[in-house]
Design a protein around this motif. Structure first.
Motif, mmCIF file in Angstrom:
data_model
loop_
_atom_site.group_PDB
_atom_site.id
_atom_site.type_symbol
_atom_site.label_atom_id
_atom_site.label_comp_id
_atom_site.label_asym_id
_atom_site.label_seq_id
_atom_site.Cartn_x
_atom_site.Cartn_y
_atom_site.Cartn_z
ATOM 1 N N ARG A 265 0.819 -1.206 0.000
ATOM 2 C CA ARG A 265 0.000 0.000 0.000
ATOM 3 C C ARG A 265 0.858 1.264 0.000
ATOM 4 O O ARG A 265 0.462 2.299 0.516
ATOM 5 N N ASP A 266 2.027 1.172 -0.629
ATOM 6 C CA ASP A 266 2.889 2.336 -0.778
ATOM 7 C C ASP A 266 2.770 2.888 -2.194
ATOM 8 O O ASP A 266 2.249 2.229 -3.102
ATOM 9 N N GLY A 267 3.280 4.084 -2.395
ATOM 10 C CA GLY A 267 3.326 4.657 -3.730
ATOM 11 C C GLY A 267 1.937 4.867 -4.315
ATOM 12 O O GLY A 267 1.009 5.321 -3.637
ATOM 13 N N PHE A 268 1.765 4.496 -5.580
ATOM 14 C CA PHE A 268 0.506 4.686 -6.285
ATOM 15 C C PHE A 268 -0.649 3.998 -5.575
ATOM 16 O O PHE A 268 -1.781 4.498 -5.548
ATOM 17 N N LEU A 269 -0.389 2.837 -4.971
ATOM 18 C CA LEU A 269 -1.445 2.058 -4.327
ATOM 19 C C LEU A 269 -1.765 2.527 -2.913
ATOM 20 O O LEU A 269 -2.616 1.934 -2.244
ATOM 21 N N ALA A 270 -1.110 3.581 -2.448
ATOM 22 C CA ALA A 270 -1.424 4.116 -1.126
ATOM 23 C C ALA A 270 -2.757 4.850 -1.116
ATOM 24 O O ALA A 270 -3.385 5.003 -0.059
ATOM 25 N N ASP A 271 -3.220 5.272 -2.278
ATOM 26 C CA ASP A 271 -4.454 6.045 -2.390
ATOM 27 C C ASP A 271 -5.625 5.132 -2.725
ATOM 28 O O ASP A 271 -5.581 4.376 -3.698
ATOM 29 N N PRO A 339 6.385 7.442 -13.237
ATOM 30 C CA PRO A 339 6.080 6.098 -13.739
ATOM 31 C C PRO A 339 5.554 5.182 -12.634
ATOM 32 O O PRO A 339 6.011 5.238 -11.492
ATOM 33 N N VAL A 340 4.580 4.370 -12.986
ATOM 34 C CA VAL A 340 4.004 3.394 -12.050
ATOM 35 C C VAL A 340 4.376 1.999 -12.529
ATOM 36 O O VAL A 340 4.115 1.643 -13.678
ATOM 37 N N ARG A 341 4.976 1.225 -11.657
ATOM 38 C CA ARG A 341 5.349 -0.160 -11.961
ATOM 39 C C ARG A 341 4.783 -1.051 -10.858
ATOM 40 O O ARG A 341 4.984 -0.777 -9.674
ATOM 41 N N LEU A 342 4.065 -2.105 -11.234
ATOM 42 C CA LEU A 342 3.452 -2.996 -10.249
ATOM 43 C C LEU A 342 3.945 -4.418 -10.442
ATOM 44 O O LEU A 342 3.972 -4.941 -11.559
ATOM 45 N N ARG A 343 4.316 -5.040 -9.318
ATOM 46 C CA ARG A 343 4.748 -6.441 -9.320
ATOM 47 C C ARG A 343 3.544 -7.325 -9.004
ATOM 48 O O ARG A 343 2.861 -7.105 -8.007
ATOM 49 N N ILE A 344 3.317 -8.341 -9.839
ATOM 50 C CA ILE A 344 2.173 -9.239 -9.679
ATOM 51 C C ILE A 344 2.679 -10.632 -9.327
ATOM 52 O O ILE A 344 3.403 -11.254 -10.106
ATOM 53 N N ALA A 345 2.297 -11.129 -8.156
ATOM 54 C CA ALA A 345 2.716 -12.461 -7.703
ATOM 55 C C ALA A 345 1.675 -13.484 -8.122
ATOM 56 O O ALA A 345 0.507 -13.384 -7.729
ATOM 57 N N LEU A 346 2.101 -14.458 -8.910
ATOM 58 C CA LEU A 346 1.211 -15.503 -9.420
ATOM 59 C C LEU A 346 1.881 -16.860 -9.282
ATOM 60 O O LEU A 346 3.109 -16.961 -9.258
ATOM 61 N N PRO A 347 1.083 -17.933 -9.222
ATOM 62 C CA PRO A 347 1.663 -19.280 -9.246
ATOM 63 C C PRO A 347 2.197 -19.603 -10.629
ATOM 64 O O PRO A 347 2.016 -18.838 -11.586
ATOM 65 N N ASN A 375 5.242 -16.473 -6.389
ATOM 66 C CA ASN A 375 4.236 -16.396 -5.333
ATOM 67 C C ASN A 375 4.783 -15.884 -4.012
ATOM 68 O O ASN A 375 4.111 -15.156 -3.287
ATOM 69 N N ASP A 376 6.011 -16.305 -3.670
ATOM 70 C CA ASP A 376 6.560 -15.961 -2.362
ATOM 71 C C ASP A 376 7.460 -14.739 -2.404
ATOM 72 O O ASP A 376 8.110 -14.414 -1.411
ATOM 73 N N ALA A 377 7.510 -14.021 -3.530
ATOM 74 C CA ALA A 377 8.361 -12.843 -3.664
ATOM 75 C C ALA A 377 7.616 -11.591 -3.229
ATOM 76 O O ALA A 377 6.382 -11.552 -3.236
ATOM 77 N N PRO A 378 8.344 -10.538 -2.834
ATOM 78 C CA PRO A 378 7.675 -9.262 -2.556
ATOM 79 C C PRO A 378 6.875 -8.813 -3.766
ATOM 80 O O PRO A 378 7.329 -8.940 -4.908
ATOM 81 N N ALA A 379 5.673 -8.296 -3.539
ATOM 82 C CA ALA A 379 4.774 -7.965 -4.646
ATOM 83 C C ALA A 379 3.870 -6.807 -4.264
ATOM 84 O O ALA A 379 3.719 -6.469 -3.075
ATOM 85 N N ASP A 380 3.289 -6.187 -5.278
ATOM 86 C CA ASP A 380 2.288 -5.141 -5.075
ATOM 87 C C ASP A 380 0.879 -5.711 -5.172
ATOM 88 O O ASP A 380 -0.017 -5.296 -4.435
ATOM 89 N N ALA A 402 -5.540 -8.256 3.224
ATOM 90 C CA ALA A 402 -4.188 -8.837 3.163
ATOM 91 C C ALA A 402 -3.155 -7.900 2.553
ATOM 92 O O ALA A 402 -2.540 -8.251 1.558
ATOM 93 N N PRO A 403 -2.889 -6.719 3.117
ATOM 94 C CA PRO A 403 -3.540 -6.120 4.294
ATOM 95 C C PRO A 403 -4.662 -5.194 3.862
ATOM 96 O O PRO A 403 -4.953 -5.077 2.683
ATOM 97 N N CYS A 404 -5.300 -4.534 4.841
ATOM 98 C CA CYS A 404 -6.267 -3.489 4.535
ATOM 99 C C CYS A 404 -6.069 -2.354 5.530
ATOM 100 O O CYS A 404 -5.248 -2.439 6.445
ATOM 101 N N GLY A 405 -6.813 -1.272 5.341
ATOM 102 C CA GLY A 405 -6.632 -0.097 6.175
ATOM 103 C C GLY A 405 -7.124 -0.280 7.594
ATOM 104 O O GLY A 405 -7.854 -1.227 7.906
ATOM 105 N N PRO A 406 -6.755 0.629 8.489
ATOM 106 C CA PRO A 406 -7.125 0.473 9.913
ATOM 107 C C PRO A 406 -8.624 0.472 10.152
ATOM 108 O O PRO A 406 -9.107 -0.242 11.025
#
Length: 478
Positions: A265-271, A339-347, A375-380, A402-406
């Protein structure tokens, strides 16, 4: 072509005759590392779960239709609207021949329900206040808050009663360790005659093979197995590649979650507005049809109201056209100013490759650069593909957080601690609204679960649990 159908290119090598042991392939995942989705859902490694369920049982268990049936408990009563469960144990023996007693079962249940147990279902068992022995054959489970769906959790393989010294109570035992192990039914002492020494027929035995999805499909297509368990979206394209008869493919109407969790939830996805615009940009129907025909799309978190006192929350973009949604998402990315770059974790797997192609194309269309990671790597964004172990909206909300806001976290916690069913239903509705506003999860579909089944397995039934006990396949055994 319907979801359960594939091109018929196989020769007539399907196993039809009801002779010899039932050969079952339990598919092992290509991803051996644990993932967030499987930890949260309780869906662990399929071969391990199948074997555990065959060698041991809980107080209750699932039948062929995914409904509750007696396990170690022959009967039970529920009192105080799910505030207390009283189980009477049936006559049963451990695999060393010693009788099962409540004094032995209760410590095992306490361990399985402990937050320190490592049991993936433990977070959904926190309402259990006390488990006590009432008589040598009677157990009471007392709850601090009512849980009408507790039996469905107790029927999961993770809740099987296993004594560290005596192991399980069946319905099977291992008669040849293998690999692969050969399993034989344990006679039910309630049905067996005292002088009954009849040896079970070979057809009652199960040979349990653990192998990769590709090998399992090939084994089935060659007529060398009767059942393949563990098919998922990432392995669906193997059906066509293996040339399996369409009549052998069974798709479960599985209940659960399939979508992308906002893992970072950092960067572009923080909003939250950016997260909502990202969710809106996906053409779910096109995405899913590229993998499996008629795979039904989902745009909301809850499939039904379940135990919420309000209908499922609908995203605000649901009435917009795809062009309008993508234009809004592009505007959001442009306004971000970098620039916005997103990492996608998939099997791994061919179905996951197709899914990534669709996700990547969508992101590029709104000026976001995609990157696929393990799947087990850091991801957005991280795929959650999980069958619901029981029918509570709180499972969907907690798994999607996973996670969500307070605010959303606090709403989910309030639902967990609600003292009555009425206040719980209201709290769940509030939590659904909070997560919809927070957009911590991008729903795409229901989970895709499938099996390959021969005609000799007359009891096999697709079901919402996507669970098929080995003692409920060919004939009505114990």
């Amino acid at each position: 072509m319907a979801l359960g159908a594939v091109l018929l290119t196989a020769s007539g090598c399907d196993r039809h005759a009801d002779t010899g042991s039932v050969v079952v392939s339990a598919v092992s995942s290509a991803d051996t590392a644990p993932t967030a989705s499987r930890d949260r859902s309780g869906e662990g490694d399929m071969p391990h779960r199948v074997l555990r369920n065959a060698l041991a049982q809980g107080l209750v268990r699932f039948d062929a239709n995914g409904q509750i049936e007696p396990g170690l408990a022959e009967r039970w009563i529920v009192i105080d609207d799910g505030g207390s469960y009283i189980f009477r144990l049936r006559e049963a023996k451990w695999n060393d021949g010693m009788p099962v007693t409540a004094d032995q079962v209760v410590p095992i249940l306490r361990r399985l329900t402990s937050p320190q147990s490592g049991n993936p279902l433990a977070p959904f068992l926190t309402a259990i206040d006390e488990i006590v022995v009432m008589t040598p054959q009677v157990i009471e489970v007392r709850l601090s808050r009512p849980r009408p769906d507790l039996l469905k959790l107790f029927a999961q393989p993770e809740m099987a009663i296993i004594d560290r010294a005596r192991h399980g109570t069946g319905p099977f035992r291992i008669i040849r360790s293998g690999p692969p192990p050969l399993l034989r039914p344990i006679p039910d002492p309630r049905r067996a005659e005292p002088d009954d020494t009849e040896t079970p027929a070979p057809e009652d035995d199960v040979l349990l093979v653990t192998e990769s999805p590709a090998r399992a499909v090939l084994r089935f297509a060659r007529g060398k197995s009767d059942l393949m368990l563990g098919g998922r979206f990432e392995t669906w394209p193997l059906i066509d590649a293996g040339g399996v008869a369409s009549t052998a493919v069974r798709v479960d109407p599985a209940a659960g979650l399939f979508g992308l969790a906002i893992a970072n939830r950092d960067g572009f996805l923080a909003d939250a507005g950016n997260r909502q615009a990202l969710s809106a940009a996906f053409d779910r129907t096109a995405m899913l049809s590229s993998i499996a025909p008629n795979w039904e799309a989902a745009d909301r978190l809850l499939p039904d109201a379940l135990d919420s006192d309000a209908p499922p929350q609908i995203p605000g973009w649901a009435l917009l056209t795809l062009d309008e949604r993508r234009a809004g998402a592009r505007a959001r990315v442009a306004a971000w100013g970098q620039p916005v770059r997103l990492r996608i974790a998939l099997p791994r797997g061919p179905g996951a490759n197709l899914l990534y192609g669709q996700i990547g194309a969508t992101l590029l269309a709104i000026s976001i650069t995609p990157e696929r990671v393990d799947n087990d790597a850091p991801a957005d964004l991280r795929l959650i593909d999980a069958v619901a172990p029981f029918d509570s909206a709180r499972w969907y909300l907690a798994t999607a957080c996973a996670p969500c806001g307070p605010e959303a976290q606090a709403a989910i916690e309030q639902a967990r601690l609600a003292p009555t069913l009425a206040t719980r239903s209201a709290a769940i509705a509030a939590a659904d609204a909070a997560i919809n506003q927070d957009t911590s999860f991008i729903p795409l579909a229901r989970p895709l679960r499938w099996s390959l089944v021969t005609r000799r397995l007359r009891q096999y039934q697709p079901n919402v649990r996507a669970w098929h006990p080995l003692n409920r396949l060919r004939a009505d055994t114990n």
